[in-house]
Scaffold this active site. Sequence first.
Site, PDB file in Angstrom:
ATOM      1  N   LYS A   1      -7.438   1.351  -2.716  1.00 22.67           N
ATOM      2  CA  LYS A   1      -7.015   0.904  -1.379  1.00 22.67           C
ATOM      3  C   LYS A   1      -7.258   1.989  -0.336  1.00 22.67           C
ATOM      4  O   LYS A   1      -7.612   1.702   0.811  1.00 22.67           O
ATOM      5  CB  LYS A   1      -5.543   0.501  -1.402  1.00 22.67           C
ATOM      6  CG  LYS A   1      -5.013  -0.037  -0.070  1.00 22.67           C
ATOM      7  CD  LYS A   1      -5.711  -1.321   0.363  1.00 22.67           C
ATOM      8  CE  LYS A   1      -5.237  -1.798   1.744  1.00 22.67           C
ATOM      9  NZ  LYS A   1      -3.864  -2.333   1.732  1.00 22.67           N
TER      10      LYS A   1
ATOM     11  N   LYS B   1       0.399   4.649   8.480  1.00 26.08           N
ATOM     12  CA  LYS B   1       0.968   5.086   7.200  1.00 26.08           C
ATOM     13  C   LYS B   1      -0.112   5.196   6.135  1.00 26.08           C
ATOM     14  O   LYS B   1      -0.202   6.185   5.401  1.00 26.08           O
ATOM     15  CB  LYS B   1       2.062   4.114   6.773  1.00 26.08           C
ATOM     16  CG  LYS B   1       2.629   4.330   5.380  1.00 26.08           C
ATOM     17  CD  LYS B   1       1.987   3.396   4.337  1.00 26.08           C
ATOM     18  CE  LYS B   1       2.265   1.937   4.646  1.00 26.08           C
ATOM     19  NZ  LYS B   1       1.700   1.044   3.578  1.00 26.08           N
TER      20      LYS B   1
ATOM     21  N   THR C   1       0.867  -1.177   0.000  1.00 22.09           N
ATOM     22  CA  THR C   1       0.000   0.000   0.000  1.00 22.09           C
ATOM     23  C   THR C   1       0.902   1.224   0.000  1.00 22.09           C
ATOM     24  O   THR C   1       1.614   1.492   0.967  1.00 22.09           O
ATOM     25  CB  THR C   1      -0.925   0.016   1.222  1.00 22.09           C
ATOM     26  OG1 THR C   1      -1.750  -1.155   1.184  1.00 22.09           O
ATOM     27  CG2 THR C   1      -1.810   1.253   1.208  1.00 22.09           C
TER      28      THR C   1
END
Length: 291
Positions: free
Chosen positions: A171, A239, A96
């Site tokens: 995502k 993150k 990701t």
Amino acid sequence: MKKIGFIGIGIMGGPIVQHLLKNNYEVYGYTRTKQKATKQLEQGMHWCENKEILLAKADIIFTMVGFPSEVEELYLASDGLLAQTSPGKIFIDLTTSTPALASRLAQIAREKGCFCLDAPVTGGDLGAKNGTLAMMVGGDAEIYEQITPILQIFTGIIAHFGVAGNGQHAKMANQLAIAGNLLGMAESLSYAQTVGINPQKILDIMASGSASSWQLVNNGPKALAGDLNPGFFIKHFSKDLHIALETAASFGQTFEGLELVLGYYDALIADGYGDSGTQALLQKIKEKKQN
């Protein structure tokens, strides 16, 4: 049958490699700590001492690391994958990362006569172990169709979202939903504990009704038991949420729920919980209640 390279054999990467091996693919692996790949080596994975050897052996290279900075270094450093590649290689980044970086990698790969698809996954360690990950892909449609049979080995559902970078955008939408689900799970269990009803009973009821979610079913019991072992690291989820927040801001959007959950997770990291699982959010909700 094409030879596969895999870089990043961790909590999720390790089980993915095992699925590929079970389906008789020849897999060449590289990770910073060889000991983490013991299971895969025992099952027939070939070890590569460096990226150069892996590139020479593999036709299709999967990468799965932690942070965008690691992706950038892995691909774009002077000794990176795209600096050393030969034409015809197919790269699939399962990390990701940021949509902008994914788009940049795809462009540089094209200039090298290669292809680079962004293909982040969701489902955590359980999805990786069970081969039921959900995958969101951005990049060349023909290459996507070509490699789909390989991707289906370790996924339950795959969707192609168009140009490079769009897999990462998809995502981010997914992580926004997870953030809300985690907060709902933690607050509902904290409420049950506060008012004195059996939290396991209410968890069972919620899991069978309209309040159910993957997070409630899978992380709820772990949160109640105080099991902080990671299916997905807090440091990686934080993150992801920072990427979502920054990307949304670039489109002029703000999400108050995202900012709230991100604040909790950043506080958990500051308290030393970065390597714990995301279910540790219940700990922070309890602290807030006590204060």
